[in-house]
Design a protein around this motif. Structure first.
Motif, PDB file in Angstrom:
ATOM      1  N   GLN A  17      -0.218 -38.878 -49.781  1.00 24.41           N
ATOM      2  CA  GLN A  17      -0.662 -37.656 -49.104  1.00 24.41           C
ATOM      3  C   GLN A  17      -1.978 -37.314 -49.174  1.00 24.41           C
ATOM      4  O   GLN A  17      -2.370 -37.714 -50.558  1.00 24.41           O
ATOM      5  CB  GLN A  17       0.071 -36.233 -49.451  1.00 24.41           C
ATOM      6  CG  GLN A  17       1.577 -36.362 -48.861  1.00 24.41           C
ATOM      7  CD  GLN A  17       1.766 -36.272 -47.503  1.00 24.41           C
ATOM      8  OE1 GLN A  17       1.174 -35.585 -46.856  1.00 24.41           O
ATOM      9  NE2 GLN A  17       2.700 -37.025 -47.084  1.00 24.41           N
ATOM     10  N   ALA A  18      -2.692 -36.978 -48.460  1.00 18.91           N
ATOM     11  CA  ALA A  18      -4.384 -36.933 -48.966  1.00 18.91           C
ATOM     12  C   ALA A  18      -4.472 -35.496 -49.681  1.00 18.91           C
ATOM     13  O   ALA A  18      -3.695 -34.510 -49.687  1.00 18.91           O
ATOM     14  CB  ALA A  18      -5.027 -36.659 -47.536  1.00 18.91           C
ATOM     15  N   ASP A  19      -5.597 -35.647 -50.532  1.00 19.34           N
ATOM     16  CA  ASP A  19      -5.974 -34.406 -51.338  1.00 19.34           C
ATOM     17  C   ASP A  19      -6.429 -33.283 -50.528  1.00 19.34           C
ATOM     18  O   ASP A  19      -6.986 -33.723 -49.355  1.00 19.34           O
ATOM     19  CB  ASP A  19      -6.853 -34.762 -52.483  1.00 19.34           C
ATOM     20  CG  ASP A  19      -6.113 -35.615 -53.584  1.00 19.34           C
ATOM     21  OD1 ASP A  19      -5.038 -35.481 -53.909  1.00 19.34           O
ATOM     22  OD2 ASP A  19      -7.082 -36.567 -54.220  1.00 19.34           O
ATOM     23  N   PRO A  20      -6.407 -32.120 -50.802  1.00 21.29           N
ATOM     24  CA  PRO A  20      -7.137 -31.233 -49.761  1.00 21.29           C
ATOM     25  C   PRO A  20      -8.870 -31.467 -50.073  1.00 21.29           C
ATOM     26  O   PRO A  20      -9.057 -31.892 -50.982  1.00 21.29           O
ATOM     27  CB  PRO A  20      -6.799 -29.754 -50.523  1.00 21.29           C
ATOM     28  CG  PRO A  20      -5.938 -30.107 -51.692  1.00 21.29           C
ATOM     29  CD  PRO A  20      -5.663 -31.652 -51.811  1.00 21.29           C
ATOM     30  N   LEU A  21      -9.409 -31.222 -48.651  1.00 26.26           N
ATOM     31  CA  LEU A  21     -10.803 -31.596 -48.630  1.00 26.26           C
ATOM     32  C   LEU A  21     -11.266 -30.238 -48.040  1.00 26.26           C
ATOM     33  O   LEU A  21     -11.454 -30.125 -46.680  1.00 26.26           O
ATOM     34  CB  LEU A  21     -11.034 -32.618 -47.754  1.00 26.26           C
ATOM     35  CG  LEU A  21     -12.398 -33.249 -47.535  1.00 26.26           C
ATOM     36  CD1 LEU A  21     -13.186 -33.699 -48.902  1.00 26.26           C
ATOM     37  CD2 LEU A  21     -12.536 -34.087 -46.629  1.00 26.26           C
ATOM     38  N   PRO A  22     -11.824 -29.159 -49.044  1.00 30.32           N
ATOM     39  CA  PRO A  22     -12.439 -28.082 -48.587  1.00 30.32           C
ATOM     40  C   PRO A  22     -13.646 -28.533 -47.723  1.00 30.32           C
ATOM     41  O   PRO A  22     -14.638 -29.272 -48.126  1.00 30.32           O
ATOM     42  CB  PRO A  22     -13.070 -27.388 -50.038  1.00 30.32           C
ATOM     43  CG  PRO A  22     -11.895 -28.014 -50.843  1.00 30.32           C
ATOM     44  CD  PRO A  22     -11.656 -29.512 -50.462  1.00 30.32           C
ATOM     45  N   GLN A  23     -13.649 -28.149 -46.544  1.00 28.55           N
ATOM     46  CA  GLN A  23     -14.794 -28.340 -45.534  1.00 28.55           C
ATOM     47  C   GLN A  23     -15.174 -27.199 -44.917  1.00 28.55           C
ATOM     48  O   GLN A  23     -14.403 -26.441 -44.247  1.00 28.55           O
ATOM     49  CB  GLN A  23     -14.545 -29.469 -44.867  1.00 28.55           C
ATOM     50  CG  GLN A  23     -13.339 -29.495 -43.922  1.00 28.55           C
ATOM     51  CD  GLN A  23     -12.938 -30.741 -43.411  1.00 28.55           C
ATOM     52  OE1 GLN A  23     -13.390 -31.066 -42.232  1.00 28.55           O
ATOM     53  NE2 GLN A  23     -11.835 -31.706 -43.798  1.00 28.55           N
ATOM     54  N   LEU A  24     -16.530 -27.167 -44.396  1.00 31.67           N
ATOM     55  CA  LEU A  24     -16.974 -26.401 -43.277  1.00 31.67           C
ATOM     56  C   LEU A  24     -17.913 -27.121 -42.291  1.00 31.67           C
ATOM     57  O   LEU A  24     -18.697 -27.715 -42.320  1.00 31.67           O
ATOM     58  CB  LEU A  24     -18.040 -25.323 -44.175  1.00 31.67           C
ATOM     59  CG  LEU A  24     -18.671 -24.473 -43.082  1.00 31.67           C
ATOM     60  CD1 LEU A  24     -17.846 -23.460 -42.307  1.00 31.67           C
ATOM     61  CD2 LEU A  24     -19.628 -23.512 -43.784  1.00 31.67           C
ATOM     62  N   ALA A  25     -17.326 -26.985 -40.845  1.00 35.93           N
ATOM     63  CA  ALA A  25     -17.904 -27.474 -39.863  1.00 35.93           C
ATOM     64  C   ALA A  25     -18.658 -26.568 -39.155  1.00 35.93           C
ATOM     65  O   ALA A  25     -18.275 -25.798 -38.434  1.00 35.93           O
ATOM     66  CB  ALA A  25     -16.814 -28.192 -39.146  1.00 35.93           C
ATOM     67  N   THR A  26     -19.909 -26.643 -39.446  1.00 35.25           N
ATOM     68  CA  THR A  26     -20.761 -25.460 -38.809  1.00 35.25           C
ATOM     69  C   THR A  26     -21.105 -25.381 -37.335  1.00 35.25           C
ATOM     70  O   THR A  26     -21.296 -24.305 -37.073  1.00 35.25           O
ATOM     71  CB  THR A  26     -22.133 -25.361 -39.507  1.00 35.25           C
ATOM     72  OG1 THR A  26     -22.920 -26.668 -39.376  1.00 35.25           O
ATOM     73  CG2 THR A  26     -22.109 -25.253 -41.176  1.00 35.25           C
ATOM     74  N   ILE A  27     -20.947 -26.604 -36.767  1.00 38.32           N
ATOM     75  CA  ILE A  27     -21.443 -26.429 -35.154  1.00 38.32           C
ATOM     76  C   ILE A  27     -20.093 -27.315 -34.509  1.00 38.32           C
ATOM     77  O   ILE A  27     -20.347 -27.839 -33.546  1.00 38.32           O
ATOM     78  CB  ILE A  27     -22.607 -27.159 -35.006  1.00 38.32           C
ATOM     79  CG1 ILE A  27     -22.791 -28.504 -35.441  1.00 38.32           C
ATOM     80  CG2 ILE A  27     -23.674 -26.083 -35.366  1.00 38.32           C
ATOM     81  CD1 ILE A  27     -23.952 -29.212 -35.350  1.00 38.32           C
ATOM     82  N   GLY A  28     -19.084 -27.470 -35.248  1.00 34.49           N
ATOM     83  CA  GLY A  28     -17.845 -27.946 -34.679  1.00 34.49           C
ATOM     84  C   GLY A  28     -17.612 -29.426 -35.115  1.00 34.49           C
ATOM     85  O   GLY A  28     -18.406 -29.922 -35.894  1.00 34.49           O
ATOM     86  N   SER A  29     -16.677 -30.260 -34.499  1.00 31.61           N
ATOM     87  CA  SER A  29     -16.277 -31.364 -34.816  1.00 31.61           C
ATOM     88  C   SER A  29     -16.075 -32.181 -33.385  1.00 31.61           C
ATOM     89  O   SER A  29     -15.604 -33.233 -33.908  1.00 31.61           O
ATOM     90  CB  SER A  29     -14.981 -31.244 -35.654  1.00 31.61           C
ATOM     91  OG  SER A  29     -14.019 -31.013 -34.946  1.00 31.61           O
ATOM     92  N   THR A  30     -16.710 -31.958 -32.408  1.00 30.76           N
ATOM     93  CA  THR A  30     -16.419 -32.847 -31.201  1.00 30.76           C
ATOM     94  C   THR A  30     -18.371 -33.123 -30.666  1.00 30.76           C
ATOM     95  O   THR A  30     -19.120 -32.236 -30.726  1.00 30.76           O
ATOM     96  CB  THR A  30     -15.909 -31.914 -30.125  1.00 30.76           C
ATOM     97  OG1 THR A  30     -14.432 -31.568 -30.575  1.00 30.76           O
ATOM     98  CG2 THR A  30     -15.873 -32.872 -28.957  1.00 30.76           C
ATOM     99  N   LEU A  31     -18.236 -34.306 -30.324  1.00 33.96           N
ATOM    100  CA  LEU A  31     -19.409 -34.707 -29.953  1.00 33.96           C
ATOM    101  C   LEU A  31     -19.348 -34.639 -28.436  1.00 33.96           C
ATOM    102  O   LEU A  31     -18.496 -35.569 -27.793  1.00 33.96           O
ATOM    103  CB  LEU A  31     -20.097 -36.221 -30.287  1.00 33.96           C
ATOM    104  CG  LEU A  31     -20.166 -36.466 -32.055  1.00 33.96           C
ATOM    105  CD1 LEU A  31     -20.342 -37.657 -32.162  1.00 33.96           C
ATOM    106  CD2 LEU A  31     -20.995 -35.671 -32.481  1.00 33.96           C
ATOM    107  N   TYR A  32     -20.390 -34.211 -27.471  1.00 34.39           N
ATOM    108  CA  TYR A  32     -20.384 -34.311 -26.208  1.00 34.39           C
ATOM    109  C   TYR A  32     -21.640 -35.301 -25.661  1.00 34.39           C
ATOM    110  O   TYR A  32     -22.481 -35.089 -26.170  1.00 34.39           O
ATOM    111  CB  TYR A  32     -20.585 -32.805 -25.582  1.00 34.39           C
ATOM    112  CG  TYR A  32     -19.369 -31.932 -25.817  1.00 34.39           C
ATOM    113  CD1 TYR A  32     -18.329 -32.001 -25.407  1.00 34.39           C
ATOM    114  CD2 TYR A  32     -19.410 -31.118 -26.871  1.00 34.39           C
ATOM    115  CE1 TYR A  32     -17.036 -31.195 -25.665  1.00 34.39           C
ATOM    116  CE2 TYR A  32     -18.277 -30.125 -27.323  1.00 34.39           C
ATOM    117  CZ  TYR A  32     -17.237 -30.318 -26.602  1.00 34.39           C
ATOM    118  OH  TYR A  32     -16.201 -29.527 -27.037  1.00 34.39           O
TER     119      TYR A  32
END
Length: 141
Positions: free
Chosen positions: A23-38
């Motif tokens: 199991q992966a460790d928790p990864l606190p993260q903030l994606a400020t402008i989303g996580s999809t590339l158009y």
């Protein structure tokens, strides 16, 4: 009686010795402008989208797994070079991942990023630069 003890020990070894998946460790993260590339595709200018997700690598402190998945391309098949860049306690680094898909979603490609422990930033853009970009601020275990 001895047969009962032997079978109990064997059962414990067989069923108790099966390791649970990592199991992966928790990864606190903030994606400020989303996580999809158009993006427009590599050569034929077909339009598409690429999803990115980050998680901590199980049992590997300082490593982040980046999952890159093309959602599909209008006018495909098509592809993009996704350039990942990051800065953390391991320094500034980059990695290229090529994704390819038809109109349907394509295969997820997972790559291991050695970021280092502590605060970090990961950025992504599709290449050639005809796309949006994404960025994350992380606290890597």
């Amino acid at each position: 009686m001895l047969a009962g003890i032997v079978s109990a020990v064997l059962a414990a070894l067989v069923f108790g010795g099966v390791a649970a998946p990592a199991q992966a460790d928790p990864l606190p993260q903030l994606a400020t402008i989303g996580s999809t590339l158009y993006s427009f595709g590599d050569a034929s200018l077909c339009a598409g989208a690429i999803d990115l997700a980050l998680e901590a690598a199980p049992h590997h402190p300082g490593h982040v797994l980046a999952h890159v998945t093309p959602r599909g391309y209008l006018g495909g098949p098509c592809g993009n070079q996704v350039k990942l860049g990051w800065v953390g306690s391991a320094g500034l680094q980059t990695r290229d991942v090529y994704v390819y898909a038809d109109a349907a979603p394509g295969e997820t490609i997972t790559t291991d990023l050695w970021v280092g422990t502590g605060p970090a930033k990961v950025m992504a853009i599709a290449w050639p630069i005809r796309s949006t970009f994404a960025e994350w601020y992380l606290l890597v275990p």
